[in-house]
Write an enzyme that holds these catalytic residues in place. Structure first.
Site, PDB file in Angstrom:
ATOM      1  N   SER A  25       0.839  -1.192   0.000  1.00 24.08           N
ATOM      2  CA  SER A  25       0.000   0.000   0.000  1.00 24.08           C
ATOM      3  C   SER A  25       0.886   1.259   0.000  1.00 24.08           C
ATOM      4  CB  SER A  25      -0.953  -0.063   1.199  1.00 24.08           C
ATOM      5  OG  SER A  25      -1.983   0.878   1.059  1.00 24.08           O
TER       6      SER A  25
ATOM      7  N   HIS B  43      -7.407  -5.987   1.207  1.00 24.16           N
ATOM      8  CA  HIS B  43      -6.199  -5.172   1.431  1.00 24.16           C
ATOM      9  C   HIS B  43      -5.434  -5.613   2.680  1.00 24.16           C
ATOM     10  CE1 HIS B  43      -4.010  -1.592   0.195  1.00 24.16           C
ATOM     11  NE2 HIS B  43      -4.017  -1.101   1.416  1.00 24.16           N
TER      12      HIS B  43
ATOM     13  N   ASP C  59     -10.233  -5.555  -2.914  1.00 22.80           N
ATOM     14  CA  ASP C  59      -9.585  -4.521  -2.097  1.00 22.80           C
ATOM     15  C   ASP C  59     -10.428  -3.248  -2.179  1.00 22.80           C
ATOM     16  OD1 ASP C  59      -7.860  -2.407  -1.267  1.00 22.80           O
ATOM     17  OD2 ASP C  59      -6.100  -3.576  -1.819  1.00 22.80           O
TER      18      ASP C  59
END
Lengths: 280, 280
Positions: free
Chosen positions: A149, A258, A225
């Site tokens: 991320s 995620h 996600d």
């Protein structure tokens, strides 16, 4: 700049350590974790850097990343830094996506952030120097980098700016273009000011478009996600790599979100991919 | 007794879920996690129970246990219950080793614990029933059990009291004889009263000495575990097994402590050991 051992534990035949040092770059104590696989005396092992995402410390991947067995199998040292300076004298923000825990791997230029929020220099210069001095088994001629991320953004941009330092770079659900998403626009304007000229160094797609090169990239991205469309935008990285002739392997993983369940699921695959390139 | 899904995430090709239900046995909501590996429609998979130690919830092993890849490789469902009832109306104690987070897998008989602290019945009766009803793929004819520390005590005693339910039992650093260590003496006297006669059901060594049998046991124990000598005392289990002719494999693991680094390091080995016995 001495290093203090916070904890060391035997794990998978190696040593999972957590360490702290007084960072000259951030002006704060900084904590990080290092896993050293079992190895013969005098052996030199390659180093894989893992940069974490928003809200994380070194602890998230150290607890949940499931990297140790694969690191043992491939003889790779795993280094997990923190995501920002921290502490009482360090400016912060109530939001989860700015301030402490959200350093975005930039050297801030705006007040009040500029004094401590210097994660670019910390990861590019100070921490590698410390690792080289404190871990005799770390072969700093063989480094690779990955991240998740915000940390995927960090890994991509640091590798693109330092192509000679890393044998390979990969990412898990990276913020592909911080100059084109709310997380990135907030962080870069806050740390660097409104002039987008200063943001160029911190956007993988911009760096590629302006000539920065790595040979190849591996990116995993879950299609469940929740941040995929608004924040992560792998299609921007895909377009930049296509134009630049960078060999991007973008794997859209069906049903994955995620979380660290996603990261853990593909961690071995990334470690194997890096290990192959670290052996070359 | 319906079940609510707290979260479900794709992991290693399977599903890591966290669930909550209103327990009739404890009179509280109870949370637990279940990992279901990928499988064909209609397939029935064996179930491995993992009982956690002091201070833990389902989350510790779910985050740090590194069991998912091995469960996928061997087609095993992994169930991780909580360690006690919890909540505002539930009695508690300031100590980490008594009250909430420290149910010790007993049915308490002393006030104020008796109303809610019924973890023996919860693990032996209610939760298996719920798993059987809610997870069609769970083959309740093929169950095994393991656990850590207090949960190792739980696994050993539950298996010894229910030898027909489990194909195999193992433990990580179990409290081998709660009637002979400070943790156990505090918990058993608190939950069951001063009469040691009532404690007999909750001591693996006593159960074995009084005739309870399993064919074999696998126990891993770190020799750098700070609780080894005062609380865990694997030598008592070793003596009881020797006298009873139970085939105990006690592996003293050099350098390992009491943490999830230790558990994670040997989790695959335990899952493989159980999977072999679940296939028989």
């Amino acid at each position: 700049m001495s290093m203090e051992t916070v904890s060391e534990a035997r794990a998978f035949g190696g040593t999972q350590g957590v360490y702290r040092h007084a960072s000259a770059v951030t002006g704060t104590p900084m904590t990080f974790s290092v896993f050293v696989p079992p190895h013969e005396d005098g052996a030199k092992l390659p180093v894989l850097w893992y940069l974490s995402g928003l809200t994380c410390t070194h602890a998230n991947v150290t607890d949940k990343g499931e990297y140790r067995r694969a690191c043992v199998d491939h003889g790779v040292i795993f280094v997990a830094p923190d995501t920002s300076p921290r502490g009482e004298g360090v400016p912060d923000d109530d939001a989860y996506d700015f301030g402490q825990g959200a350093g975005f791997y930039v050297d801030a230029t705006e007040a009040p952030w500029a004094e401590h929020f210097r994660m670019k220099s910390y990861i590019e210069e100070e921490l590698p120097g410390l690792i080289a001095r404190e871990f005799a088994c770390a072969d700093m001629q063989r480094q690779s980098i990955t991240g998740h991320s915000m940390g995927g953004h960090g890994a991509l941009t640091i590798a693109l700016r330092n192509p000679d330092r890393f044998k390979s770079v990969s990412a898990f659900a990276p913020i592909a273009s911080p100059t084109n998403c709310p997380w990135g626009e907030k962080a870069l304007s806050g740390y660097l000011g409104a002039d987008r000229e200063a943001w160029r160094l911190y956007d993988a797609c911009t760096l590629i478009r302006e000539g920065a090169r790595v040979k190849e990239l591996l990116v995993d991205q879950g299609d469940a996600d929740v941040f995929l469309k608004e924040q992560l935008k792998p299609e921007l990285l895909e377009a930049a790599c296509r134009e630049a002739g960078i060999d991007l392997t973008l794997r859209i993983q069906p049903g994955y979100d995620h979380s660290y369940y996603f990261i853990g699921s593909f961690m071995r695959s990334h470690i194997e991919w890096h290990a192959e390139r670290l052996r070359r």
